[in-house]
Design a protein around this motif. Structure first.
Motif, PDB file in Angstrom:
ATOM      1  N   PRO A 100      29.173  40.924  54.637  1.00 42.09           N
ATOM      2  CA  PRO A 100      30.282  40.828  53.675  1.00 42.09           C
ATOM      3  C   PRO A 100      31.168  39.595  53.858  1.00 42.09           C
ATOM      4  O   PRO A 100      31.546  38.962  52.861  1.00 42.09           O
ATOM      5  CB  PRO A 100      31.063  42.126  53.906  1.00 42.09           C
ATOM      6  CG  PRO A 100      30.569  42.682  55.206  1.00 42.09           C
ATOM      7  CD  PRO A 100      29.190  42.171  55.404  1.00 42.09           C
ATOM      8  N   ALA A 101      31.495  39.254  55.093  1.00 41.81           N
ATOM      9  CA  ALA A 101      32.370  38.091  55.283  1.00 41.81           C
ATOM     10  C   ALA A 101      31.681  36.808  54.847  1.00 41.81           C
ATOM     11  O   ALA A 101      32.268  35.954  54.171  1.00 41.81           O
ATOM     12  CB  ALA A 101      32.804  37.988  56.745  1.00 41.81           C
ATOM     13  N   ARG A 102      30.419  36.661  55.231  1.00 43.21           N
ATOM     14  CA  ARG A 102      29.680  35.450  54.848  1.00 43.21           C
ATOM     15  C   ARG A 102      29.495  35.395  53.332  1.00 43.21           C
ATOM     16  O   ARG A 102      29.572  34.331  52.725  1.00 43.21           O
ATOM     17  CB  ARG A 102      28.329  35.425  55.574  1.00 43.21           C
ATOM     18  CG  ARG A 102      27.503  34.203  55.299  1.00 43.21           C
ATOM     19  CD  ARG A 102      28.112  32.957  55.883  1.00 43.21           C
ATOM     20  NE  ARG A 102      28.003  32.892  57.328  1.00 43.21           N
ATOM     21  CZ  ARG A 102      28.364  31.824  58.046  1.00 43.21           C
ATOM     22  NH1 ARG A 102      28.849  30.754  57.450  1.00 43.21           N
ATOM     23  NH2 ARG A 102      28.264  31.841  59.357  1.00 43.21           N
ATOM     24  N   THR A 103      29.285  36.555  52.712  1.00 40.87           N
ATOM     25  CA  THR A 103      29.183  36.588  51.245  1.00 40.87           C
ATOM     26  C   THR A 103      30.463  36.060  50.620  1.00 40.87           C
ATOM     27  O   THR A 103      30.436  35.275  49.658  1.00 40.87           O
ATOM     28  CB  THR A 103      28.914  38.031  50.768  1.00 40.87           C
ATOM     29  OG1 THR A 103      27.656  38.475  51.286  1.00 40.87           O
ATOM     30  CG2 THR A 103      28.887  38.110  49.246  1.00 40.87           C
ATOM     31  N   ALA A 104      31.590  36.480  51.181  1.00 43.16           N
ATOM     32  CA  ALA A 104      32.868  36.040  50.628  1.00 43.16           C
ATOM     33  C   ALA A 104      33.091  34.545  50.856  1.00 43.16           C
ATOM     34  O   ALA A 104      33.487  33.818  49.936  1.00 43.16           O
ATOM     35  CB  ALA A 104      34.002  36.844  51.257  1.00 43.16           C
ATOM     36  N   ILE A 105      32.824  34.092  52.067  1.00 46.55           N
ATOM     37  CA  ILE A 105      33.064  32.674  52.382  1.00 46.55           C
ATOM     38  C   ILE A 105      32.185  31.785  51.509  1.00 46.55           C
ATOM     39  O   ILE A 105      32.650  30.813  50.907  1.00 46.55           O
ATOM     40  CB  ILE A 105      32.817  32.418  53.890  1.00 46.55           C
ATOM     41  CG1 ILE A 105      33.879  33.141  54.722  1.00 46.55           C
ATOM     42  CG2 ILE A 105      32.804  30.926  54.196  1.00 46.55           C
ATOM     43  CD1 ILE A 105      33.565  33.222  56.210  1.00 46.55           C
ATOM     44  N   ASN A 106      30.904  32.115  51.434  1.00 42.43           N
ATOM     45  CA  ASN A 106      30.001  31.314  50.610  1.00 42.43           C
ATOM     46  C   ASN A 106      30.323  31.454  49.131  1.00 42.43           C
ATOM     47  O   ASN A 106      30.238  30.480  48.373  1.00 42.43           O
ATOM     48  CB  ASN A 106      28.549  31.732  50.858  1.00 42.43           C
ATOM     49  CG  ASN A 106      28.040  31.259  52.204  1.00 42.43           C
ATOM     50  OD1 ASN A 106      28.779  30.675  52.980  1.00 42.43           O
ATOM     51  ND2 ASN A 106      26.782  31.527  52.486  1.00 42.43           N
TER      52      ASN A 106
END
Lengths: 149, 535
Positions: free
Chosen positions: B360-366
């Motif tokens: 989830p965090a990487r999805t948001a950052i990207n």
């Protein structure tokens, strides 16, 4: 001493305001905003290698707000944030990263996404094998490499 | 004054992919062998996937950039003059601790690029020569694969392949519709219990260390066996330079131990296994009156011809949920555009490495970086359209050797022991740019055929300088190569190099399988030639 301490309390107020603009609470999805006390405490304590860049970003955005972002009216806050993102994309990306990596590990947020609030290890996950017969046409085509010895 | 250790027969510098393989392979000689590794042993209990902050840790102590990590075992790399930034892991296992475990071999044509395509140089050996060493390495590392891939000569599958999952199925159907090759990736991931390793439980975090121990990093494959065979592995020992004496032979290595003590380790043979940046760094730092341009550098090629495998990343989002962050990030490959096609405006080619989703965090950052995820009111709805709905690919483009792409010593930057840091000078060639563009177009075709929306592209992918190749190339001509056809320096007869530095060309696939096969091959040559090794 944690590198996070280089950020003054007033600057942390700016960061919290910014985090609330970035990810606001959503009653419809049943999730808090990134300025939620528990989430923001996590953000403030987890900046790690980004603390210097975060401080730089906060100084910039306070300047764009004409003093302190938290003391500007909502319209001016929105304008300052828009200008910050437009003129300082690298710093905005740092803010996005420090906020997102804490927000998206909060148990309430994960629950709303249908994700179990636990680390991957040791339980792991299940992944479907998939349909291996999909490879039949690939096999039927025959070798595609150059046999160069 | 450096402390002088008791002499040994062999010093191996570096305990990563190739250092582990060569150490294990030489154990049967009963020579006294010491490996010096600048980092420590990885601790799987501390790997990111064991904590709630598993995504954040990949941007901290487990970041792929040594400059970002900046841990005591890391040395800084000045890569300001390169669009592709260097990635590595310094510790036992080396890059295999952080790699995705995508484990393709080079293709037969990769060893004959001059003969077949008129570019670069042929290798001084061929696929058939390396084939038994590829097979041995597959067994030692424990490779999950599906036999019968039409893109390769026949090869053994050591254990069943990793799952296709929803992502692989979705991509596979699209590839079939287009009539293009695809196949489940050979993966250095145990899909069943194997040599004391537990099977994969789909943690999804191969790229920051496998807490389960299912991924084949050499700290859990070669090293336990090598140590049982009495190889000595000294951790937190950073080699600064190699000493030479009469007859232009290496006499030993200088290093700083974990207590900060400078030491000299005398030996009969030096084997370098420090990767395509670390090896030229030490060779160039070993300049002396006899070797003013660096050790083993009479050709002037040490540090030159750096190849990095430029990546384009093409990802899309789908209406149906896919695998998300569950399962090995890799799932399948395509070699459809691997071989040279005269109809294209570039020579050589690339493979596609298909991949699943992100946490989830990487999805948001990207998502925010890609402009797909807004700040404010629309954030939550947009996030739910992205999270667990993405899949995509990276094209791994063949990087042809160019002497202007190189590793030198930085005149100012040093590590904490005062050893000059490497400086990277690297440009994309026109051929590479055309290849990247072609892969973006074809990758977009694939995602559209799979029904994707919100397709994003990054090219070249900046933080993807994993594959460090070519900076001490092998060859038969001492004027055009640094080591001979079996890894021995042309200039220093008891100095061997077994890492990616010796690649003549890069191919268009992840190199670890070939790096290790070469290390095993060179170890075999050392054993076969032991009585006239220095002639």
């Amino acid at each position: 001493m944690s590198e996070t301490k280089i950020i003054a309390d007033a600057e942390l107020d700016t960061l919290r305001c910014l985090a609330g603009h970035l990810i606001p609470a959503s009653p419809r999805h049943g999730v808090p905003g990134a300025d939620d006390p528990a989430i923001f405490a996590d953000i403030a304590g987890s900046m790690d290698r980004d603390a210097s860049a975060v401080r730089e970003a906060l100084v910039v955005i306070d300047g764009l707000a004409g003093g302190r972002l938290t003391q500007a009216d909502p319209v001016r806050q929105a304008q300052a944030i828009a200008r910050f993102r437009d003129a300082h994309p690298a710093l905005a990306a740092v803010i996005e990263s420090v906020v997102a990596r804490c927000y998206y590990r909060d148990a309430r947020v994960l629950a709303s996404l249908g994700v179990e609030p636990r680390p991957p290890f040791p339980e792991g996950y299940t992944v479907e094998q998939g349909d291996w017969s999909l490879l039949d046409p690939v096999r039927a085509r025959g070798p595609i490499y150059r046999d160069a010895g | 004054m450096a402390a002088r250790n008791d002499p040994v027969d062999v010093v191996i510098i570096g305990a990563g992919a190739s250092g582990a393989a060569v150490a294990w392979a030489l154990a049967e000689t009963r020579m006294r062998i010491v490996c010096l590794e600048q980092g420590g042993w990885p601790n799987p209990a501390r790997f990111p996937s064991a904590g709630m902050d598993w995504e954040a840790q990949t941007l901290g102590d487990y970041a792929i950039s040594p400059n970002r990590r900046a841990l005591p075992e890391d040395y800084p790399v000045n890569d300001d003059d390169s669009p592709i930034k260097i990635a590595n892991f310094n510790g036992v296992g080396g890059g295999t601790v952080f790699y995705a475990a995508h484990f393709p071999r080079l293709h037969p044509s990769d060893f004959r690029v001059r003969s077949l395509d008129g570019v670069a140089d042929d290798w001084p050996l061929d696929y058939r020569t390396l084939e038994p060493f590829y097979a041995l390495n597959d067994r030692m590392m424990g490779i999950a694969a599906l036999a019968g891939d039409p893109a390769y000569p026949d090869k053994e599958a050591v254990m069943p392949p990793i799952p296709l999952g929803r992502s692989g199925e979705r991509i596979g159907r699209a590839m079939n519709a287009l009539g293009w090759h695809w196949w489940p990736s050979d993966a250095a991931i145990a899909t069943r219990e194997y040599e004391g390793r537990a099977p994969c439980i789909n943690l999804g975090q191969c790229g920051s260390g496998c807490a389960q121990g299912a991924k084949a990093s050499t700290d859990v494959t070669y090293w336990p066996q090598a140590i049982r065979s009495r190889i000595e592995l000294r951790t937190r020992c950073r080699v600064s330079r190699i000493e030479t004496g009469d007859r232009d032979m290496a006499t030993g290595v200088h290093y700083v131990d974990e207590d900060g003590q400078e030491r000299f380790q005398p030996c009969e043979i030096v084997i370098m296994a420090c990767n395509g940046v670390g090896t030229p760094r030490i060779l160039l730092n070993s300049a002396s009156g006899r070797f003013p341009n660096g050790l083993a550098n009479s050709s002037g090629l040490v540090g030159k011809n750096l190849m990095l495998h430029p990546y384009a990343q093409i990802r899309g989002h789908f209406d149906d949920p896919l695998d998300g962050h569950r399962g090995p990030p890799i799932c399948a490959w395509s070699m459809e555009f691997y071989e040279t096609d005269p109809a294209r405006d570039f020579v050589r080619g690339y493979c596609f490495q298909f991949s699943r989703g992100m946490g989830p965090a990487r999805t948001a950052i990207n998502g925010m970086a890609d402009g797909l995820l807004p700040w404010g009111e629309g954030h939550h709805d947009a996030f739910r359209r992205l999270f667990e709905h993405s899949a995509g690919m990276a094209s791994i483009c063949e990087d042809l050797p160019e002497e202007s792409n190189r590793v030198t010593l930085d005149p100012d930057l040093t590590d904490q022991d005062g050893v000059p840091a490497p400086r990277i000078t690297y440009r994309l060639s026109d051929n590479t740019r055309k290849m990247l563009d072609h892969s973006i177009a074809r990758g977009t075709d694939i995602l559209k055929a799979a029904g994707a929306r919100d397709i994003t592209v990054k090219s070249p992918l900046p933080y993807a300088g994993w594959h460090l190749l070519g900076t001490a190339r092998m060859g038969t001509d001492p004027d055009r190569s640094v080591v001979n056809a079996w890894g021995r320096s042309h200039d220093v007869k008891n100095l061997f190099i077994v890492d990616g530095s010796i690649f003549v060309t890069s191919g268009g696939v992840n190199p670890t399988s070939t790096i290790q096969a070469l290390a095993l091959y060179i170890a075999g040559q050392i054993k076969n030639r032991i009585y006239d090794l220095f002639d």
